[in-house]
Scaffold this motif. Structure first.
Motif, short mmCIF file in Angstrom:
data_model
loop_
_atom_site.label_atom_id
_atom_site.label_comp_id
_atom_site.label_asym_id
_atom_site.label_seq_id
_atom_site.Cartn_x
_atom_site.Cartn_y
_atom_site.Cartn_z
N ARG A 52 -47.60 -11.55 38.86
CA ARG A 52 -46.43 -10.80 39.85
C ARG A 52 -45.23 -11.50 39.70
NH1 ARG A 52 -43.67 -11.85 44.32
NH2 ARG A 52 -43.71 -10.17 46.04
N GLU B 89 -40.41 -11.15 40.55
CA GLU B 89 -39.49 -10.35 41.38
C GLU B 89 -38.25 -10.37 40.43
OE1 GLU B 89 -39.23 -12.55 45.03
OE2 GLU B 89 -41.27 -11.90 45.71
N THR C 148 -36.83 -6.69 44.43
CA THR C 148 -38.00 -5.69 43.97
C THR C 148 -39.19 -6.47 43.42
OG1 THR C 148 -36.56 -3.92 43.26
CG2 THR C 148 -38.57 -4.07 42.12
N TYR D 137 -42.77 -6.55 41.50
CA TYR D 137 -43.33 -5.78 40.32
C TYR D 137 -44.48 -6.61 39.72
CZ TYR D 137 -40.47 -8.13 36.93
OH TYR D 137 -39.78 -9.16 36.01
N TRP D 138 -45.13 -5.72 38.92
CA TRP D 138 -46.49 -6.48 38.47
C TRP D 138 -46.49 -6.25 36.68
CZ3 TRP D 138 -45.85 -5.46 43.14
CH2 TRP D 138 -46.39 -6.17 44.13
N HIS E 215 -48.20 -0.20 43.93
CA HIS E 215 -48.43 -0.58 42.30
C HIS E 215 -50.08 -0.09 42.22
CE1 HIS E 215 -49.07 -4.45 44.09
NE2 HIS E 215 -50.01 -4.62 43.16
N SER F 86 -45.22 -2.32 36.82
CA SER F 86 -45.51 -1.30 37.83
C SER F 86 -44.79 -2.05 39.10
CB SER F 86 -47.04 -1.26 38.13
OG SER F 86 -47.20 -0.29 38.99
N PRO F 87 -43.71 -1.51 39.46
CA PRO F 87 -42.88 -2.02 40.67
C PRO F 87 -43.46 -1.32 41.89
CG PRO F 87 -41.48 -0.48 39.61
CD PRO F 87 -42.78 -0.35 38.77
N ASP F 88 -43.06 -1.97 43.03
CA ASP F 88 -43.49 -1.07 44.39
C ASP F 88 -41.89 -0.68 44.54
OD1 ASP F 88 -45.83 -1.85 44.64
OD2 ASP F 88 -45.65 -3.55 46.15
N THR G 150 -41.98 -4.41 48.43
CA THR G 150 -40.44 -4.43 48.03
C THR G 150 -40.04 -4.04 49.35
OG1 THR G 150 -40.74 -3.68 45.63
CG2 THR G 150 -38.61 -3.26 46.75
N PHE H 99 -33.49 -1.09 37.61
CA PHE H 99 -34.85 -1.92 37.45
C PHE H 99 -35.11 -1.84 35.91
CE2 PHE H 99 -39.29 -1.98 36.84
CZ PHE H 99 -39.51 -3.22 37.46
#
Length: 300
Positions: free
Chosen positions: A18, A20, A28, A30-31, A53, A70-72, A79, A99
Protein backbone atom coordinates in the motif's frame (compact mmCIF):
# COMPACT_ATOMS: atom_id res chain seq x y z
CA UNK A 1 -18.80 -14.76 9.07
CA UNK A 2 -15.94 -14.19 6.58
CA UNK A 3 -16.35 -15.79 3.15
CA UNK A 4 -13.29 -17.43 1.62
CA UNK A 5 -12.13 -16.08 -1.71
CA UNK A 6 -11.75 -18.71 -4.44
CA UNK A 7 -8.79 -16.66 -5.64
CA UNK A 8 -6.99 -16.32 -2.30
CA UNK A 9 -4.24 -18.86 -2.96
CA UNK A 10 -3.22 -17.27 -6.25
CA UNK A 11 -3.48 -13.73 -4.91
CA UNK A 12 -1.50 -14.67 -1.81
CA UNK A 13 1.51 -15.54 -3.97
CA UNK A 14 1.65 -12.03 -5.41
CA UNK A 15 3.41 -9.34 -3.36
CA UNK A 16 1.40 -6.22 -2.59
CA UNK A 17 2.27 -2.88 -1.00
CA UNK A 18 0.00 0.00 0.00
CA UNK A 19 1.25 3.47 -0.90
CA UNK A 20 0.03 7.07 -0.98
CA UNK A 21 0.66 9.98 -3.33
CA UNK A 22 -0.54 13.57 -3.57
CA UNK A 23 -2.81 14.13 -6.59
CA UNK A 24 -4.79 17.32 -7.25
CA UNK A 25 -3.88 18.57 -3.79
CA UNK A 26 -5.24 15.53 -1.97
CA UNK A 27 -3.98 12.10 -0.93
CA UNK A 28 -4.63 9.11 -3.18
CA UNK A 29 -4.25 5.64 -1.68
CA UNK A 30 -3.07 2.95 -4.07
CA UNK A 31 -1.80 -0.62 -4.06
CA UNK A 32 1.09 -2.03 -6.05
CA UNK A 33 0.82 -5.74 -6.89
CA UNK A 34 3.54 -7.86 -8.43
CA UNK A 35 7.25 -7.53 -9.09
CA UNK A 36 9.32 -4.38 -9.35
CA UNK A 37 11.85 -3.52 -12.02
CA UNK A 38 12.08 -1.34 -15.11
CA UNK A 39 11.37 -4.23 -17.48
CA UNK A 40 8.18 -5.41 -15.75
CA UNK A 41 4.98 -4.67 -17.69
CA UNK A 42 2.86 -2.20 -15.71
CA UNK A 43 -0.89 -1.64 -15.67
CA UNK A 44 -2.74 1.17 -13.89
CA UNK A 45 -6.16 -0.33 -13.08
CA UNK A 46 -9.24 1.83 -12.37
CA UNK A 47 -12.16 0.23 -10.52
CA UNK A 48 -15.88 0.71 -11.09
CA UNK A 49 -18.68 2.71 -9.47
CA UNK A 50 -19.08 2.19 -5.71
CA UNK A 51 -16.11 -0.16 -5.78
CA UNK A 52 -12.50 0.15 -4.69
CA UNK A 53 -9.23 -1.60 -5.41
CA UNK A 54 -10.26 -4.95 -3.89
CA UNK A 55 -12.74 -5.53 -6.71
CA UNK A 56 -10.02 -6.09 -9.31
CA UNK A 57 -7.93 -8.42 -7.16
CA UNK A 58 -9.32 -11.63 -8.74
CA UNK A 59 -7.99 -10.44 -12.11
CA UNK A 60 -4.68 -9.47 -10.51
CA UNK A 61 -4.47 -13.04 -9.16
CA UNK A 62 -4.12 -14.27 -12.74
CA UNK A 63 -1.50 -11.69 -13.71
CA UNK A 64 1.68 -12.88 -11.95
CA UNK A 65 4.73 -11.26 -13.43
CA UNK A 66 2.78 -8.06 -14.15
CA UNK A 67 2.91 -4.97 -11.95
CA UNK A 68 -0.65 -3.77 -11.35
CA UNK A 69 -1.10 -0.37 -9.73
CA UNK A 70 -4.62 -0.07 -8.36
CA UNK A 71 -5.77 3.20 -6.76
CA UNK A 72 -9.01 3.91 -4.94
CA UNK A 73 -10.91 6.60 -6.84
CA UNK A 74 -11.36 9.94 -5.02
CA UNK A 75 -14.24 9.59 -2.57
CA UNK A 76 -14.12 5.79 -2.46
CA UNK A 77 -12.27 3.26 -0.33
CA UNK A 78 -9.28 4.88 1.36
CA UNK A 79 -8.97 7.88 -0.96
CA UNK A 80 -10.76 10.99 0.33
CA UNK A 81 -12.67 13.33 -1.98
CA UNK A 82 -10.84 16.18 -3.71
CA UNK A 83 -11.68 19.25 -1.58
CA UNK A 84 -13.89 21.88 -3.12
CA UNK A 85 -14.49 20.03 -6.38
CA UNK A 86 -17.51 18.46 -8.01
CA UNK A 87 -16.68 14.83 -8.67
CA UNK A 88 -17.61 14.83 -12.33
CA UNK A 89 -15.88 13.26 -15.32
CA UNK A 90 -13.51 16.17 -15.67
CA UNK A 91 -12.37 15.66 -12.10
CA UNK A 92 -11.94 11.90 -12.41
CA UNK A 93 -10.20 11.93 -15.79
CA UNK A 94 -7.89 14.73 -14.68
CA UNK A 95 -7.13 12.89 -11.46
CA UNK A 96 -6.28 9.69 -13.37
CA UNK A 97 -4.03 11.56 -15.80
CA UNK A 98 -2.06 13.18 -12.98
CA UNK A 99 -1.93 9.95 -10.96
CA UNK A 100 -0.62 7.88 -13.87
CA UNK A 101 1.95 10.49 -14.90
CA UNK A 102 3.19 10.75 -11.31
CA UNK A 103 3.24 7.09 -10.30
CA UNK A 104 3.67 5.11 -13.52
CA UNK A 105 4.31 7.22 -16.64
CA UNK A 106 3.84 5.17 -19.79
CA UNK A 107 1.87 2.40 -18.10
CA UNK A 108 -0.95 0.51 -19.79
CA UNK A 109 -4.30 1.93 -18.61
CA UNK A 110 -7.15 -0.40 -17.61
CA UNK A 111 -10.67 0.57 -16.59
CA UNK A 112 -13.55 -1.56 -15.40
CA UNK A 113 -17.19 -0.42 -15.82
CA UNK A 114 -17.30 3.22 -14.60
CA UNK A 115 -13.51 3.04 -14.69
CA UNK A 116 -13.77 2.40 -18.45
CA UNK A 117 -15.37 5.84 -18.87
CA UNK A 118 -12.72 7.51 -16.70
CA UNK A 119 -9.86 5.72 -18.47
CA UNK A 120 -11.20 6.46 -21.96
CA UNK A 121 -11.77 10.13 -21.17
CA UNK A 122 -8.26 10.47 -19.73
CA UNK A 123 -6.59 8.80 -22.74
CA UNK A 124 -8.72 10.79 -25.19
CA UNK A 125 -7.71 13.90 -23.27
CA UNK A 126 -4.00 13.28 -23.72
CA UNK A 127 -2.88 10.74 -21.12
CA UNK A 128 -0.04 8.86 -22.80
CA UNK A 129 -0.29 5.07 -22.78
CA UNK A 130 0.86 2.35 -25.16
CA UNK A 131 -2.41 0.41 -24.82
CA UNK A 132 -5.88 0.74 -23.32
CA UNK A 133 -7.84 -2.12 -21.72
CA UNK A 134 -11.55 -1.83 -20.95
CA UNK A 135 -13.34 -4.56 -18.96
CA UNK A 136 -17.16 -4.48 -19.00
CA UNK A 137 -16.93 -1.14 -20.82
CA UNK A 138 -19.91 1.21 -20.60
CA UNK A 139 -20.40 1.27 -24.34
CA UNK A 140 -23.74 3.05 -24.74
CA UNK A 141 -25.87 5.60 -22.87
CA UNK A 142 -27.24 3.88 -19.77
CA UNK A 143 -30.65 5.55 -20.08
CA UNK A 144 -31.18 4.30 -23.64
CA UNK A 145 -30.50 0.60 -23.25
CA UNK A 146 -32.98 -2.26 -22.73
CA UNK A 147 -32.60 -1.81 -18.97
CA UNK A 148 -33.20 1.94 -19.17
CA UNK A 149 -36.17 1.73 -16.83
CA UNK A 150 -33.98 0.16 -14.14
CA UNK A 151 -31.44 2.90 -14.66
CA UNK A 152 -34.18 5.49 -14.14
CA UNK A 153 -35.13 3.77 -10.89
CA UNK A 154 -31.49 3.97 -9.87
CA UNK A 155 -31.50 7.68 -10.73
CA UNK A 156 -34.44 8.14 -8.38
CA UNK A 157 -32.70 6.12 -5.67
CA UNK A 158 -29.51 8.19 -5.78
CA UNK A 159 -31.48 11.44 -6.10
CA UNK A 160 -33.50 10.52 -3.01
CA UNK A 161 -30.35 9.55 -1.13
CA UNK A 162 -28.94 13.00 -1.89
CA UNK A 163 -32.12 14.91 -0.96
CA UNK A 164 -33.22 13.28 2.28
CA UNK A 165 -31.82 14.58 5.58
CA UNK A 166 -28.18 13.55 5.61
CA UNK A 167 -28.44 10.73 8.15
CA UNK A 168 -31.49 9.18 6.46
CA UNK A 169 -30.07 9.64 2.98
CA UNK A 170 -26.79 7.98 3.89
CA UNK A 171 -28.60 5.12 5.60
CA UNK A 172 -30.63 4.56 2.44
CA UNK A 173 -27.54 4.55 0.24
CA UNK A 174 -25.75 2.12 2.55
CA UNK A 175 -28.80 -0.06 3.20
CA UNK A 176 -27.52 -3.66 3.22
CA UNK A 177 -30.74 -5.07 1.75
CA UNK A 178 -30.54 -2.75 -1.26
CA UNK A 179 -26.85 -3.57 -1.70
CA UNK A 180 -27.71 -7.28 -1.66
CA UNK A 181 -30.46 -6.78 -4.27
CA UNK A 182 -27.93 -5.02 -6.52
CA UNK A 183 -25.47 -7.87 -6.04
CA UNK A 184 -28.05 -10.55 -6.81
CA UNK A 185 -29.14 -8.69 -9.94
CA UNK A 186 -25.59 -8.51 -11.31
CA UNK A 187 -24.37 -12.02 -10.49
CA UNK A 188 -24.96 -14.62 -13.20
CA UNK A 189 -22.99 -17.59 -11.89
CA UNK A 190 -24.84 -20.62 -10.51
CA UNK A 191 -21.87 -21.58 -8.35
CA UNK A 192 -23.16 -21.09 -4.81
CA UNK A 193 -19.73 -20.60 -3.27
CA UNK A 194 -18.82 -18.00 -5.86
CA UNK A 195 -22.14 -16.21 -5.36
CA UNK A 196 -21.50 -16.07 -1.60
CA UNK A 197 -18.08 -14.57 -2.30
CA UNK A 198 -19.54 -11.97 -4.66
CA UNK A 199 -22.24 -10.95 -2.19
CA UNK A 200 -19.67 -10.74 0.60
CA UNK A 201 -17.48 -8.48 -1.55
CA UNK A 202 -20.38 -6.13 -2.18
CA UNK A 203 -21.48 -6.27 1.47
CA UNK A 204 -17.93 -5.39 2.54
CA UNK A 205 -16.83 -2.81 -0.02
CA UNK A 206 -19.86 -1.39 -1.86
CA UNK A 207 -20.64 1.20 0.82
CA UNK A 208 -17.13 2.53 1.38
CA UNK A 209 -17.87 5.88 -0.20
CA UNK A 210 -16.86 9.07 1.61
CA UNK A 211 -20.26 10.76 1.64
CA UNK A 212 -23.52 10.88 -0.26
CA UNK A 213 -22.56 13.95 -2.29
CA UNK A 214 -19.54 12.24 -3.83
CA UNK A 215 -21.61 9.13 -4.49
CA UNK A 216 -24.32 11.16 -6.22
CA UNK A 217 -21.74 13.04 -8.34
CA UNK A 218 -20.14 9.78 -9.42
CA UNK A 219 -23.49 8.18 -10.23
CA UNK A 220 -24.61 11.12 -12.36
CA UNK A 221 -21.27 10.95 -14.17
CA UNK A 222 -21.66 7.21 -14.76
CA UNK A 223 -25.08 7.57 -16.43
CA UNK A 224 -24.28 10.80 -18.30
CA UNK A 225 -21.27 9.51 -20.23
CA UNK A 226 -20.09 6.39 -22.01
CA UNK A 227 -17.00 5.19 -23.83
CA UNK A 228 -18.46 5.72 -27.31
CA UNK A 229 -17.98 9.48 -26.93
CA UNK A 230 -14.20 9.03 -26.75
CA UNK A 231 -13.51 5.93 -28.86
CA UNK A 232 -12.93 7.72 -32.16
CA UNK A 233 -10.04 9.85 -30.89
CA UNK A 234 -8.20 7.12 -28.96
CA UNK A 235 -5.25 6.39 -31.21
CA UNK A 236 -3.65 3.51 -29.29
CA UNK A 237 -4.55 -0.19 -29.52
CA UNK A 238 -7.53 -0.98 -27.31
CA UNK A 239 -8.80 -4.24 -25.84
CA UNK A 240 -12.48 -4.54 -24.94
CA UNK A 241 -13.35 -7.47 -22.65
CA UNK A 242 -17.13 -7.71 -22.78
CA UNK A 243 -19.75 -10.01 -21.29
CA UNK A 244 -22.44 -11.62 -23.41
CA UNK A 245 -25.00 -11.32 -20.58
CA UNK A 246 -24.19 -7.81 -19.38
CA UNK A 247 -27.41 -6.04 -18.35
CA UNK A 248 -25.75 -2.62 -18.27
CA UNK A 249 -24.28 -2.60 -21.79
CA UNK A 250 -25.74 -5.31 -24.07
CA UNK A 251 -23.23 -7.25 -26.13
CA UNK A 252 -24.66 -5.77 -29.35
CA UNK A 253 -23.69 -2.32 -28.09
CA UNK A 254 -20.20 -3.57 -27.19
CA UNK A 255 -19.81 -4.90 -30.73
CA UNK A 256 -20.78 -1.50 -32.13
CA UNK A 257 -18.42 0.20 -29.68
CA UNK A 258 -15.48 -1.84 -30.94
CA UNK A 259 -16.02 -0.51 -34.46
CA UNK A 260 -15.71 3.10 -33.26
CA UNK A 261 -12.06 2.71 -32.20
CA UNK A 262 -9.36 3.14 -34.85
CA UNK A 263 -7.68 -0.01 -33.51
CA UNK A 264 -9.65 -2.26 -31.16
CA UNK A 265 -9.96 -5.94 -30.34
CA UNK A 266 -13.16 -7.26 -28.78
CA UNK A 267 -13.09 -10.37 -26.59
CA UNK A 268 -16.50 -11.73 -25.60
CA UNK A 269 -16.96 -13.91 -22.53
CA UNK A 270 -20.03 -16.12 -22.43
CA UNK A 271 -22.31 -16.87 -19.45
CA UNK A 272 -21.28 -13.82 -17.43
CA UNK A 273 -22.73 -10.36 -16.90
CA UNK A 274 -21.29 -7.16 -15.44
CA UNK A 275 -19.07 -8.99 -12.94
CA UNK A 276 -16.35 -10.35 -15.22
CA UNK A 277 -13.80 -9.39 -12.56
CA UNK A 278 -15.45 -11.70 -10.02
CA UNK A 279 -16.91 -14.51 -12.12
CA UNK A 280 -14.43 -14.98 -14.97
CA UNK A 281 -11.17 -13.30 -13.94
CA UNK A 282 -9.04 -16.05 -15.51
CA UNK A 283 -10.62 -15.45 -18.91
CA UNK A 284 -10.23 -11.68 -18.56
CA UNK A 285 -6.59 -12.02 -17.49
CA UNK A 286 -5.91 -14.41 -20.36
CA UNK A 287 -7.24 -11.86 -22.84
CA UNK A 288 -5.12 -9.17 -21.20
CA UNK A 289 -1.98 -11.30 -21.33
CA UNK A 290 -2.52 -12.11 -25.02
CA UNK A 291 -3.13 -8.42 -25.75
CA UNK A 292 0.14 -7.56 -24.03
CA UNK A 293 1.86 -10.53 -25.72
CA UNK A 294 2.60 -12.23 -22.41
CA UNK A 295 2.37 -16.00 -21.71
CA UNK A 296 -1.13 -17.01 -20.58
CA UNK A 297 -1.55 -18.50 -17.10
CA UNK A 298 -3.17 -21.93 -17.07
CA UNK A 299 -5.76 -23.22 -14.60
CA UNK A 300 -8.48 -21.56 -12.55
Amino acid sequence: MPVDSPYAARLGSIPVERREVEVLGSTTAYWVYGPQGASVPTIVAVHGFRGEHHGLEPVVAYLPGVRVISPDLPGFGETPPIPGREHDLGLYSGWLAEFARTVAPGAVILGHSFGSIVASAAVAGGLSTPRLILVNPIGAPALEGPKGILTRLAVMYYWLGARLPERLGTMLLRNPLIVRVMSIAMAKTRDRALRRFIHDQHDTYFSRFADRDVLHDAFVTSVSHDVSAFAGVIDVPALLVAAQRDDITPIEAERRLATLFPDAELVEIADVGHLIHYETPAEAAGAIRRFLTLPVERGR
